[in-house]
Design a protein around this motif. Structure first.
Motif, mmCIF file in Angstrom:
data_model
loop_
_atom_site.group_PDB
_atom_site.id
_atom_site.type_symbol
_atom_site.label_atom_id
_atom_site.label_comp_id
_atom_site.label_asym_id
_atom_site.label_seq_id
_atom_site.Cartn_x
_atom_site.Cartn_y
_atom_site.Cartn_z
ATOM 1 N N THR A 38 0.842 -1.072 0.024
ATOM 2 C CA THR A 38 0.126 0.106 0.057
ATOM 3 C C THR A 38 0.828 1.176 -0.014
ATOM 4 O OG1 THR A 38 -0.111 0.008 2.484
ATOM 5 C CG2 THR A 38 -1.880 -1.080 1.148
ATOM 6 N N PRO A 39 0.384 2.278 -0.291
ATOM 7 C CA PRO A 39 1.271 3.554 -0.435
ATOM 8 C C PRO A 39 1.617 3.781 1.076
ATOM 9 C CG PRO A 39 -0.649 3.829 -1.942
ATOM 10 C CD PRO A 39 -0.749 2.587 -1.040
ATOM 11 N N ASP A 40 3.045 4.585 0.952
ATOM 12 C CA ASP A 40 3.604 4.824 2.205
ATOM 13 C C ASP A 40 3.168 6.439 2.597
ATOM 14 O OD1 ASP A 40 4.973 5.586 4.634
ATOM 15 O OD2 ASP A 40 6.790 4.282 3.783
ATOM 16 N N ALA A 41 2.448 6.543 3.606
ATOM 17 C CA ALA A 41 1.951 7.915 3.894
ATOM 18 C C ALA A 41 3.209 9.017 3.924
ATOM 19 C CB ALA A 41 1.330 7.985 5.092
ATOM 20 N N SER A 42 4.312 8.445 4.090
ATOM 21 C CA SER A 42 5.590 9.326 4.615
ATOM 22 C C SER A 42 6.102 9.756 3.256
ATOM 23 C CB SER A 42 6.606 8.470 5.334
ATOM 24 O OG SER A 42 7.126 7.558 4.956
ATOM 25 N N VAL A 43 5.897 8.875 2.203
ATOM 26 C CA VAL A 43 6.349 9.139 0.864
ATOM 27 C C VAL A 43 6.178 10.449 0.236
ATOM 28 C CG1 VAL A 43 7.084 8.282 -1.247
ATOM 29 C CG2 VAL A 43 7.153 6.866 0.514
ATOM 30 N N THR A 44 6.743 11.281 -0.017
ATOM 31 C CA THR A 44 6.290 12.562 -0.968
ATOM 32 C C THR A 44 6.375 12.318 -2.375
ATOM 33 O OG1 THR A 44 8.483 13.599 -0.756
ATOM 34 C CG2 THR A 44 6.946 13.959 1.071
ATOM 35 N N SER A 94 -3.459 6.116 -0.499
ATOM 36 C CA SER A 94 -4.030 6.044 0.936
ATOM 37 C C SER A 94 -4.026 4.739 1.206
ATOM 38 C CB SER A 94 -5.618 6.691 0.995
ATOM 39 O OG SER A 94 -6.500 5.631 0.333
ATOM 40 N N THR A 95 -3.930 4.225 2.472
ATOM 41 C CA THR A 95 -3.898 2.888 2.728
ATOM 42 C C THR A 95 -5.027 1.959 2.118
ATOM 43 O OG1 THR A 95 -5.128 3.301 4.824
ATOM 44 C CG2 THR A 95 -2.616 3.206 4.767
ATOM 45 N N SER A 96 -6.033 2.724 1.755
ATOM 46 C CA SER A 96 -7.257 1.768 1.090
ATOM 47 C C SER A 96 -6.799 1.354 -0.295
ATOM 48 C CB SER A 96 -8.602 2.654 1.039
ATOM 49 O OG SER A 96 -8.152 3.591 0.092
ATOM 50 N N THR A 97 -5.829 1.913 -0.932
ATOM 51 C CA THR A 97 -5.508 1.567 -2.374
ATOM 52 C C THR A 97 -4.174 0.282 -1.981
ATOM 53 O OG1 THR A 97 -5.816 3.590 -3.238
ATOM 54 C CG2 THR A 97 -4.361 2.308 -4.667
ATOM 55 N N GLN A 98 -4.383 -0.511 -2.929
ATOM 56 C CA GLN A 98 -3.271 -1.617 -2.917
ATOM 57 C C GLN A 98 -2.737 -2.129 -4.370
ATOM 58 O OE1 GLN A 98 -4.482 -4.944 -0.841
ATOM 59 N NE2 GLN A 98 -6.279 -5.165 -2.161
ATOM 60 N N ILE A 99 -1.399 -2.451 -4.242
ATOM 61 C CA ILE A 99 -0.900 -3.136 -5.331
ATOM 62 C C ILE A 99 -0.591 -4.296 -5.126
ATOM 63 C CG2 ILE A 99 1.059 -3.076 -6.838
ATOM 64 C CD1 ILE A 99 -0.381 0.281 -5.360
ATOM 65 N N LEU A 100 -0.987 -5.444 -5.986
ATOM 66 C CA LEU A 100 -0.873 -6.912 -5.629
ATOM 67 C C LEU A 100 -0.653 -7.571 -6.761
ATOM 68 C CD1 LEU A 100 -3.443 -8.511 -6.318
ATOM 69 C CD2 LEU A 100 -4.320 -6.939 -4.688
ATOM 70 N N PHE A 101 -0.011 -8.760 -6.529
ATOM 71 C CA PHE A 101 0.356 -9.751 -7.679
ATOM 72 C C PHE A 101 0.049 -11.120 -7.234
ATOM 73 C CE2 PHE A 101 3.090 -12.935 -9.893
ATOM 74 C CZ PHE A 101 2.860 -12.497 -11.087
ATOM 75 N N HIS A 111 -12.622 -1.690 -1.536
ATOM 76 C CA HIS A 111 -13.873 -1.975 -2.147
ATOM 77 C C HIS A 111 -14.242 -2.690 -3.321
ATOM 78 C CE1 HIS A 111 -15.105 1.183 0.866
ATOM 79 N NE2 HIS A 111 -14.043 1.982 0.280
ATOM 80 N N SER A 112 -13.009 -3.238 -3.486
ATOM 81 C CA SER A 112 -13.048 -4.412 -4.624
ATOM 82 C C SER A 112 -13.195 -3.585 -6.162
ATOM 83 C CB SER A 112 -14.203 -5.587 -4.456
ATOM 84 O OG SER A 112 -13.838 -6.068 -3.332
ATOM 85 N N ARG A 113 -12.678 -2.469 -5.983
ATOM 86 C CA ARG A 113 -12.618 -1.703 -7.348
ATOM 87 C C ARG A 113 -11.300 -2.056 -7.940
ATOM 88 N NH1 ARG A 113 -14.590 4.322 -6.493
ATOM 89 N NH2 ARG A 113 -13.165 3.980 -4.629
ATOM 90 N N VAL A 114 -11.134 -2.355 -9.082
ATOM 91 C CA VAL A 114 -9.923 -2.667 -9.759
ATOM 92 C C VAL A 114 -9.439 -1.484 -10.908
ATOM 93 C CG1 VAL A 114 -8.648 -4.051 -11.654
ATOM 94 C CG2 VAL A 114 -10.028 -5.278 -9.761
ATOM 95 N N PHE A 115 -8.568 -0.545 -10.687
ATOM 96 C CA PHE A 115 -8.256 0.341 -11.510
ATOM 97 C C PHE A 115 -7.480 -0.177 -12.615
ATOM 98 C CE2 PHE A 115 -8.590 2.063 -7.095
ATOM 99 C CZ PHE A 115 -9.462 3.107 -7.293
ATOM 100 N N TRP A 116 -6.628 -1.135 -12.538
ATOM 101 C CA TRP A 116 -5.860 -1.495 -13.661
ATOM 102 C C TRP A 116 -5.372 -2.805 -13.319
ATOM 103 C CZ3 TRP A 116 -0.572 -3.082 -13.614
ATOM 104 C CH2 TRP A 116 -0.217 -3.032 -14.919
ATOM 105 N N SER A 117 -5.297 -3.695 -14.299
ATOM 106 C CA SER A 117 -4.664 -5.020 -14.288
ATOM 107 C C SER A 117 -4.148 -5.523 -15.596
ATOM 108 C CB SER A 117 -6.087 -5.996 -13.954
ATOM 109 O OG SER A 117 -5.470 -7.387 -13.735
#
Length: 480
Positions: A38-44, A94-101, A111-117
């Motif tokens: 998930t995105p790191d909140a500290s990364v700018t 945000s932590t609600s977004t995830q990148i997975l393999f 929320h089970s929405r797929v932005f890209w695959s």
């Protein structure tokens, strides 16, 4: 080193293991099934996920406008973006977004929405030292980013007729035709047809195009040229760069820019050097001075209407370039004429032969799809423009005349509506004030009649009765 305190030794090993795991996650060249981040909140700016073996390229999350993210491949020494996963809507940082393999490389949210695959069933994700991101199966490559370029081509990356190179702002793109490289502009959402503003046809000097032997493809050579090929070793066309056949130890890229130009660059080790331009003249770009702009060769920009100052960088409101003239709501417009102008890419425009300027103008006036026309009194060519007016080029020939429709902007409509409402309110206020004056005068007249009635003067109707009879009753009731 010896540990005298078991607790501190334990903390040291935990810290070392954590640090090593972070380094490995940033320099790994493979992602396996089950990977999730998930995105790191500290990364700018950039959060790396995968790096090639030479540490030149990295796949990671790029923070966009503080609140959004994009999955990109960067050239690490320059932070130049080379590829981006194309999504229909922007994922949030945000932590609600995830990148997975999970066999597919996926961008999704909780929320089970797929932005890209990648829509694959692979075993691992691998970043080659050419910057090519790949999904590997057991014995084959199932997907690779080189097949889905965004705005940039790399050395030896084949660009086929099934691919599109899109500018970052989404206005321009490159595609291959049967025997040419073409650049196109998305000037209108309503016409359904994009405008070709550049075309380079294969010269076929070293090899000929053979019908039935497959489509052509383009490739950027490390020798410093853009070549077109058709399943043969010898190119059917070569566009030489400035550094053609010169030793260049760095990388080469070809990029379609946000101004619509196609440019080549090479990396010197410290910076990217411009090496090629498909359109070398500023005024020949599709919209060098913006909508309703006028480009003067070697002198800069002005506006077609001679009234608006170009210092703001705009000649007409963006609202004038929305909609069309075919709907009743957007059909109103004013006419702008200009002598000594021509289209920057008229060679790619369709034209009709007409006898007079009036005939050319009338054809455009009668067509709700036409935004303007440019007519040459010398040749009789009438170029119809079926998209919002872009930049015209100033020429020293008054026989070339432009006729342009300028839509009434939504801002003007709002002003007109505001003025109308203001007028209605003003009229209403006048009527209310007038009615108040009438009532006041009537009351004043009644009061005067009442006073005069007490002096023996005949009063007016019931007010006289009220004064003589009822008023004493009111006084009595008050006394009680």
């Amino acid at each position: 080193m010896t540990c005298t305190n078991h607790f501190f030794c334990f903390l040291y090993f935990v810290f070392a293991a954590t640090l090593l795991s972070r380094i490995e996650s940033k320099t790994a060249d493979n992602l396996l099934k089950g990977f999730t981040v998930t995105p790191d909140a500290s990364v700018t700016s950039f959060q790396p996920l995968l790096t090639d073996s030479n540490a030149n390229y990295s796949l990671g999350l790029l923070r966009v406008n503080h609140t959004q993210l994009a999955l990109v491949i960067l050239h690490l020494p320059s932070s130049q973006q080379l590829w981006v996963a194309t999504t229909n809507r922007s994922p949030r940082w945000s932590t609600s977004t995830q990148i997975l393999f999970n066999g597919s490389l996926v961008i999704s949210d909780k929320h089970s929405r797929v932005f890209w695959s990648t829509k694959t069933n692979g075993e691992r994700v691998y970043l080659a030292n050419t910057s090519n991101l790949q999904i590997h199966g057991q014995d084959s490559i199932l997907w690779q980013s080189f097949d889905f370029p965004s705005d940039t081509l790399l050395e030896n990356q084949n660009f086929t007729s099934h691919m599109t190179l899109n500018s970052a702002n989404g206005l321009y793109y490159m595609r291959l035709g049967y025997n040419f490289i073409g650049l196109y502009a998305k000037f209108s959402r309503h016409s359904g047809q994009d405008q070709n503003y550049y075309k380079h046809k294969a010269m076929e000097i070293k090899a000929k195009i053979i019908e039935g032997q497959g489509s052509i493809y383009a490739s950027l050579s490390s020798d410093g040229f853009l070549g077109m090929y058709q399943n043969v070793t010898a190119p059917i066309d070569i566009q030489s760069f400035s550094s053609f056949q010169q030793f260049n130890p760095g990388n080469r890229i070809l990029k379609i820019e946000s101004d619509g130009n196609l440019k080549g660059y090479y990396w010197t080790g410290s910076s990217w050097i411009l090496d090629y331009q498909a359109i070398p003249e500023f005024c020949e770009l599709p919209s060098s001075c913006g909508p309703y702009g006028l480009c003067h060769r070697g002198k800069g920009c002005s506006c077609l209407n001679n009234e608006t100052e170009y210092s703001s960088g705009k000649c007409e409101s963006s609202e004038n370039n929305s909609g069309d003239f075919c709907s009743l709501r957007d059909s109103k417009y004013k006419v702008l004429r200009k002598n000594g102008v021509e289209l920057p890419y008229k060679e790619q425009m369709v034209y009709e032969q007409m006898n007079t300027l009036e005939q050319c103008e009338r054809s455009c006036k009668d067509s709700c799809k036409c935004w303007g026309a440019v007519y040459s009194n010398t040749s009789g060519f009438c170029y119809m423009i079926e998209y919002p007016i872009q930049t015209l080029v100033s020429v020293g020939d008054d026989s070339k005349v432009g006729y342009f429709k300028v839509r009434d902007s939504a801002g003007s409509n709002k002003v007109a509506i505001g003025l109308g409402i203001g007028a209605v309110l003003f009229c209403g206020a006048v009527l209310v004030f007038g009615w108040a004056v009438v009532i006041w005068r009537r009351k004043r007249r009644v009061s005067r009649a009442y006073v005069e009635g007490e002096s023996g003067v005949v009063g007016v109707g019931p007010y006289k009765d009220l004064a003589s009879e009822s008023f004493s009753s009111i006084e009595l009731s008050e006394r009680r």
